[in-house]
Design a protein around this motif. Sequence first.
Motif, PDB file in Angstrom:
ATOM      1  N   TYR A  72      32.370  27.639  47.819  1.00 41.15           N
ATOM      2  CA  TYR A  72      31.708  29.032  47.329  1.00 41.15           C
ATOM      3  C   TYR A  72      31.256  30.065  48.460  1.00 41.15           C
ATOM      4  N   GLY A  73      31.831  31.193  48.266  1.00 39.54           N
ATOM      5  CA  GLY A  73      31.830  32.225  49.204  1.00 39.54           C
ATOM      6  C   GLY A  73      30.488  33.245  48.621  1.00 39.54           C
ATOM      7  N   PRO A  74      30.119  34.170  49.452  1.00 35.48           N
ATOM      8  CA  PRO A  74      29.013  35.029  49.005  1.00 35.48           C
ATOM      9  C   PRO A  74      29.416  35.961  47.776  1.00 35.48           C
ATOM     10  N   GLU A  75      28.519  36.158  46.733  1.00 33.04           N
ATOM     11  CA  GLU A  75      28.868  36.773  45.615  1.00 33.04           C
ATOM     12  C   GLU A  75      29.245  38.141  45.773  1.00 33.04           C
ATOM     13  N   GLN A  76      28.477  38.620  46.888  1.00 33.83           N
ATOM     14  CA  GLN A  76      28.933  40.194  47.342  1.00 33.83           C
ATOM     15  C   GLN A  76      30.270  40.520  47.906  1.00 33.83           C
ATOM     16  N   TYR A  78      32.659  38.734  51.375  1.00 35.07           N
ATOM     17  CA  TYR A  78      32.616  38.207  52.924  1.00 35.07           C
ATOM     18  C   TYR A  78      32.407  39.878  53.671  1.00 35.07           C
ATOM     19  N   ASP A  79      31.632  39.634  54.857  1.00 38.39           N
ATOM     20  CA  ASP A  79      31.433  40.651  55.594  1.00 38.39           C
ATOM     21  C   ASP A  79      32.760  41.259  56.421  1.00 38.39           C
ATOM     22  N   ASP A 100      25.754  45.596  53.051  1.00 36.44           N
ATOM     23  CA  ASP A 100      25.271  45.102  51.892  1.00 36.44           C
ATOM     24  C   ASP A 100      25.009  46.255  50.870  1.00 36.44           C
ATOM     25  N   ASN A 284      22.552  43.844  42.885  1.00 36.15           N
ATOM     26  CA  ASN A 284      22.833  42.392  43.709  1.00 36.15           C
ATOM     27  C   ASN A 284      22.401  41.131  42.706  1.00 36.15           C
ATOM     28  N   THR A 288      24.789  38.090  41.667  1.00 39.57           N
ATOM     29  CA  THR A 288      24.547  36.818  41.974  1.00 39.57           C
ATOM     30  C   THR A 288      24.407  35.747  40.830  1.00 39.57           C
ATOM     31  N   GLY A 293      31.980  35.686  42.708  1.00 41.02           N
ATOM     32  CA  GLY A 293      32.610  36.191  44.093  1.00 41.02           C
ATOM     33  C   GLY A 293      34.379  35.797  43.737  1.00 41.02           C
TER      34      GLY A 293
END
Length: 410
Positions: A72-76, A78-79, A100, A284, A288, A293
Amino acid sequence: MVKINENYLLLENSYLFVEVNRRFEKYAKENPDKNVIKMGIGDVTKPLSKTVIKAFKNAVDEMADPELFRGYGPEQGYDFLAEAIIENQFKPYGVDLDLDEVFISDGAKCDTGNIQEIFALDNVIAVTDPVYPVYVDTNVMAGRSGNMKDDGMYENIVYLPCTEENDFVPELPKEDVDLIYLCFPNNPTGTTLTKDQLAVWVDYAKNNDAIILFDAAYESFITEDNVPHSIYEIDGAKEVAIEFRSLSKTAGFTGTRCAFTIVPKELTIKDSNGNDQSVNTLWNRRQTTKFNGVSYPVQKAAEAVFSKEGQEENNENIKYYLENAKIIRESLTDIGLNVYGGVNSPYIWIKTPNNMESWDFFDLLLEEANIVGTPGAGFGPSGEGYLRLTAFNTLENTKEAMSRISKLSF
């Protein structure tokens, strides 16, 4: 007893592009010997660029390595991708964003359809007319409209006509509205707003406590200097606007799926108690909860779009499509049709000849020239009497299609 969401029953029988494809398939089945050129649905023909494919493959290989595998990666998002987007898509136009404020997704269609979930059902929406059908349909599904009236407009939705008479520049609403959908370069008309014209809308939103939902999916096709690439080039826009972008047409990601939405932290709305609430926080929370993602390999491929090599390769593809658009625009103008768009956009908006209705012109092109377009009436009442062609076919097919149309008698 189970009950359905009866708002769905208010919708037309089928999504516009489903009906276009249904008619095409029926004709193709009945005429298997015909070479039909599809210029209706805005799907690309150029493949992913070499740099993007290399990054894609490398990321897939990483997923096979126990040391590099990612779950799982960040729902928003990757940076690394958000950073590339900010540096290459916004800073060149003087727009500063925080990581963000960038939300990576699987499509601008999804985000423009889902964004309405965070707003109350009694908000009044305004749409330009003609308009990308998703904006209207998703609000109908949610329950913000009433029935469709005889004029093709839904009750409780404010329509802002964009026609030849007003140079496709929508007038400000004459009644109170809360959410305003703007798409520029426009789908379907291919027309744009200047910075001064867009500033009028930002000022309106600030003075009327409204929010602009700004779809900039075709930003990469802008060629003229006075056309803004982002609504955030306008002073104060971060306080009133959400912007949607896509890699579908920019980099051929229609089948790969990657887009992003900008929700500035300056953007707030008041709750029923008069307290300011962050729209960024609300979106957000929605993402989430309801979105897992975009996959890591796709995001690495998307990052490569913004590399020096990736941008050079994809700019060549964009030039290719814009050359197609020029050929369409000039060819149709030469035979006496009124044509719009195609300068800052891959879409060409054609006034039908002899006051022909949109679907009749669609049928004529299909049956007499074996070309599929998109009837303007499917984009809203003000689209009646127009038809949209896309520049996303091959150069050879584009030239052939114009040759066929030039031989028709209107």
